[in-house]
Design a protein around this motif. Structure first.
Motif, mmCIF file in Angstrom:
data_model
loop_
_atom_site.group_PDB
_atom_site.id
_atom_site.type_symbol
_atom_site.label_atom_id
_atom_site.label_comp_id
_atom_site.label_asym_id
_atom_site.label_seq_id
_atom_site.Cartn_x
_atom_site.Cartn_y
_atom_site.Cartn_z
ATOM 1 N N ARG A 73 5.287 12.792 -5.229
ATOM 2 C CA ARG A 73 5.634 12.176 -3.945
ATOM 3 C C ARG A 73 5.237 10.702 -3.870
ATOM 4 N NH1 ARG A 73 6.966 15.924 -0.066
ATOM 5 N NH2 ARG A 73 6.654 18.115 -0.651
ATOM 6 N N GLU A 74 4.787 10.136 -4.965
ATOM 7 C CA GLU A 74 4.390 8.731 -4.944
ATOM 8 C C GLU A 74 5.594 7.833 -4.639
ATOM 9 O OE1 GLU A 74 3.931 10.756 -7.491
ATOM 10 O OE2 GLU A 74 1.757 11.006 -7.776
ATOM 11 N N LYS A 75 5.369 6.810 -3.843
ATOM 12 C CA LYS A 75 6.429 5.843 -3.529
ATOM 13 C C LYS A 75 6.453 4.797 -4.644
ATOM 14 C CE LYS A 75 6.070 6.584 1.438
ATOM 15 N NZ LYS A 75 5.782 5.991 2.762
ATOM 16 N N ARG A 76 7.293 5.045 -5.636
ATOM 17 C CA ARG A 76 7.257 4.263 -6.867
ATOM 18 C C ARG A 76 8.162 3.040 -6.837
ATOM 19 N NH1 ARG A 76 9.065 7.465 -11.215
ATOM 20 N NH2 ARG A 76 7.950 6.041 -12.605
ATOM 21 N N PRO A 289 -7.118 -0.507 -12.149
ATOM 22 C CA PRO A 289 -7.498 -1.746 -11.444
ATOM 23 C C PRO A 289 -9.005 -1.999 -11.433
ATOM 24 C CG PRO A 289 -5.800 -0.563 -10.232
ATOM 25 C CD PRO A 289 -6.235 0.348 -11.326
ATOM 26 N N GLU A 290 -9.784 -0.936 -11.274
ATOM 27 C CA GLU A 290 -11.236 -1.109 -11.268
ATOM 28 C C GLU A 290 -11.731 -1.614 -12.624
ATOM 29 O OE1 GLU A 290 -9.890 1.517 -8.121
ATOM 30 O OE2 GLU A 290 -9.622 1.653 -10.308
ATOM 31 N N GLU A 291 -11.139 -1.118 -13.695
ATOM 32 C CA GLU A 291 -11.502 -1.610 -15.025
ATOM 33 C C GLU A 291 -11.043 -3.054 -15.214
ATOM 34 O OE1 GLU A 291 -11.414 2.614 -17.501
ATOM 35 O OE2 GLU A 291 -9.545 1.504 -17.151
ATOM 36 N N GLY A 292 -9.953 -3.414 -14.559
ATOM 37 C CA GLY A 292 -9.518 -4.800 -14.614
ATOM 38 C C GLY A 292 -10.531 -5.747 -14.018
ATOM 39 N N TRP A 309 2.466 -5.229 -13.251
ATOM 40 C CA TRP A 309 2.739 -4.353 -12.103
ATOM 41 C C TRP A 309 3.952 -4.926 -11.382
ATOM 42 C CZ3 TRP A 309 2.423 -5.083 -6.655
ATOM 43 C CH2 TRP A 309 2.091 -6.388 -6.257
ATOM 44 N N ALA A 310 4.543 -4.169 -10.471
ATOM 45 C CA ALA A 310 5.547 -4.625 -9.490
ATOM 46 C C ALA A 310 6.978 -4.702 -9.988
ATOM 47 C CB ALA A 310 5.164 -5.990 -8.903
ATOM 48 N N THR A 311 7.223 -4.839 -11.292
ATOM 49 C CA THR A 311 8.563 -5.180 -11.765
ATOM 50 C C THR A 311 9.310 -4.019 -12.396
ATOM 51 O OG1 THR A 311 7.745 -7.425 -12.160
ATOM 52 C CG2 THR A 311 9.855 -6.849 -13.167
ATOM 53 N N HIS A 317 2.126 6.260 -10.729
ATOM 54 C CA HIS A 317 1.421 5.825 -9.512
ATOM 55 C C HIS A 317 2.360 5.082 -8.568
ATOM 56 C CE1 HIS A 317 1.371 1.753 -11.104
ATOM 57 N NE2 HIS A 317 0.702 2.153 -12.179
ATOM 58 N N ALA A 318 1.959 4.984 -7.308
ATOM 59 C CA ALA A 318 2.755 4.290 -6.296
ATOM 60 C C ALA A 318 2.883 2.807 -6.623
ATOM 61 C CB ALA A 318 2.112 4.465 -4.921
ATOM 62 N N TRP A 319 3.946 2.189 -6.095
ATOM 63 C CA TRP A 319 4.250 0.796 -6.422
ATOM 64 C C TRP A 319 3.116 -0.141 -6.024
ATOM 65 C CZ3 TRP A 319 5.388 -3.725 -3.532
ATOM 66 C CH2 TRP A 319 6.016 -4.745 -4.265
ATOM 67 N N THR A 320 2.530 0.060 -4.855
ATOM 68 C CA THR A 320 1.481 -0.846 -4.373
ATOM 69 C C THR A 320 0.076 -0.444 -4.809
ATOM 70 O OG1 THR A 320 1.194 0.394 -2.307
ATOM 71 C CG2 THR A 320 2.833 -1.387 -2.308
ATOM 72 N N GLU A 321 -0.076 0.733 -5.389
ATOM 73 C CA GLU A 321 -1.419 1.229 -5.691
ATOM 74 C C GLU A 321 -2.252 0.282 -6.563
ATOM 75 O OE1 GLU A 321 -2.038 5.481 -6.752
ATOM 76 O OE2 GLU A 321 -3.114 4.656 -8.472
#
Length: 361
Positions: A73-76, A289-292, A309-311, A317-321
Motif C-alpha cells: 500500500r505504499e504510495k510509490r 536515510p539514517e545511515e546516510g 531518490w524521487a526520480t 518504500h513510499a516516494w517521500t519516505e
C-alpha cells in the motif's frame, strides 16, 4: 486472421522492446584492461568483491519482494507534478555550487571547474527503451544547456548511473574525460568513446583534471548490466579543488570505510549521499536515510545533499519516505541538510532552509 494479427502485434512489441539491448549492455573488458583488473586488490576469482561480506537480493527473497511490490500500500509515486527548476547553470562561477537533476545526476561547480556525476537523461533506466523503470518527473533542463563540462564521473555501471544515450550525447557535445572505476572503460569504448577520454581508477587511485584532483574511493555495492555480476568495479568519489572538497557516496551500503575516507580525504564542504531504494532484502548494498546521516558524520562533511531518490521507482518504500526519515534524523543529530528540487542550484556556503516541498506530493 485475428490470431495472426495479434501475433504480428506481439512480435512488433517484442521487437521494439529488444531493439538496441545488446548495444546498451556494453562490452566485457579484454586485453590490457582485463589484465589491470586482475592486478587489483579488489579482484578475486574472476570478479570484484567488497572488502566486507555483503549480500544482494537472494532467490529466496523474490516471492516476498514481489508480493510487496504488487500488493503493498505504499504510495510509490508523487500525487502531482514534481516541482522543477529549469534554469540552466551560469557559464562561469566561483565557490561551490551543486545542482541535483534527479536520482543521482548532479553537476558540481567547484572553484571554477565543473564536474558531472552519473548523468542519466533517458526516460527509462533499462537496456530497453520501452521496458523498465520510467521517470516520475521530466529532466529539469536539456543536457545541452549545462555548458562546458570539465569531467564526467561514473560511480558504477548499473543502468540508473551509466546511460548509453546520455553518454553518446556527451560524446557529441563535450570534450571532457570520463572518470570511471576499473573495467567500465570497456562499455565506453564499445559505445565510441575514444581511449584518450577514458580514465579508469581503482580505489584510492587519483587523477588530475585541471586544478581538480578526483579520487575513486571505496564503496560497498555490486555491478553488472547483463546476467554476469561484478565484472567491473564500483566506487565512491572525492573531488578536491583548490578551496573546496565534495564527497559522493555512489550506491553503497553503510560500512566503517566511510570513517577511513573521512580521515584520509576529509573534511568536506558537502556530501552527496544515497538515501533511496533501500530495502530489508538488500541491507548491505544501499543505505537507509539514517545511515546516510551517519555517513555524513563519518566523512566529516558540512552539508548533506540527498541523492538517489524521487526520480525512479527502484524499491518498495513510499516516494517521500527517504527524505522524511532523513529530515527527522538530521534534526535529531543536528546535521546541516539541503533538499533541493530537481534542477535547483545550491550555494553550499549558504544552503537554503529545508521547506518540505515534497510533502504536498
Amino acid at each position: 486472421m485475428v490470431a495472426g494479427a495479434l501475433g504480428l502485434t506481439a512480435l512488433g512489441l517484442l521487437g521494439r522492446a529488444v531493439r538496441g539491448v545488446p548495444d546498451a549492455i556494453g562490452a566485457a573488458p579484454e586485453g590490457e584492461r582485463a589484465e589491470r583488473m586482475r592486478r587489483s586488490p579488489q579482484f578475486h576469482d574472476g570478479v570484484f568483491r567488497n572488502t566486507r561480506p555483503s549480500g544482494t537480493l537472494q532467490p529466496g527473497d523474490f516471492p516476498e519482494t514481489m508480493r510487496r511490490l504488487l500488493f503493498g500500500r505504499e504510495k510509490r509515486k508523487p500525487a502531482g507534478p514534481v516541482p522543477l527548476v529549469s534554469t540552466p547553470p551560469p557559464a562561469e562561477s566561483d565557490g561551490l555550487h551543486i545542482t541535483w537533476y534527479g536520482h543521482a545526476s548532479v553537476l558540481i561547480e567547484i572553484d571554477g571547474s565543473r564536474v558531472l556525476f552519473d548523468p542519466v537523461w533517458s526516460d527509462r533506466v533499462s537496456p530497453s527503451a520501452v521496458l523498465g523503470p520510467k521517470r516520475l518527473h521530466p529532466v529539469p533542463v536539456p543536457l545541452s544547456s549545462l555548458g562546458r563540462i570539465d569531467a564526467i564521473v561514473i560511480s558504477h555501471d548499473h543502468y540508473d548511473h551509466l546511460d548509453l544515450p546520455t553518454v553518446r550525447e556527451l560524446l557529441r557535445t563535450q570534450h571532457a574525460p570520463f572518470l570511471v572505476p576499473l573495467g567500465i572503460g570497456a562499455h565506453l569504448e564499445h559505445w565510441g568513446v575514444p581511449g584518450d577520454r577514458i580514465v579508469e581508477l581503482d580505489w584510492e587511485d587519483s587523477a588530475e583534471v585541471g586544478p581538480l584532483r578526483l579520487t575513486a574511493t571505496e564503496a560497498q555495492h555490486f555491478s553488472g548490466r547483463g546476467l554476469k555480476r561484478d565484472g567491473t568495479l564500483w566506487a565512491s568519489w572525492v573531488v578536491a579543488g583548490p578551496e573546496h572538497r565534495v564527497f559522493y557516496t555512489g550506491d553503497t551500503g553503510y560500512f566503517d570505510g566511510f570513517a577511513i575516507i573521512g580521515e584520509r580525504h576529509g573534511p568536506f564542504d558537502a556530501a552527496l549521499v544515497q538515501v533511496g531504494a533501500y530495502d530489508p532484502a538488500w541491507p548491505d548494498i544501499h543505505m537507509t536515510p539514517e545511515e546516510g546521516v551517519a555517513t555524513l558524520v563519518d566523512v566529516q562533511a558540512h552539508v548533506l545533499i540527498p541523492v538517489h531518490w524521487a526520480t525512479f521507482n527502484l524499491a518498495v518504500h513510499a516516494w517521500t519516505e527517504p527524505v522524511d526519515r532523513l529530515w527527522r534524523e538530521a534534526k535529531a543529530r543536528d546535521v546541516r541538510l539541503a533538499v533541493p528540487r530537481p534542477g535547483e542550484r545550491i550555494d553550499v556556503s549558504d544552503p537554503p532552509i529545508v521547506d518540505g516541498w515534497w510533502q504536498a506530493l
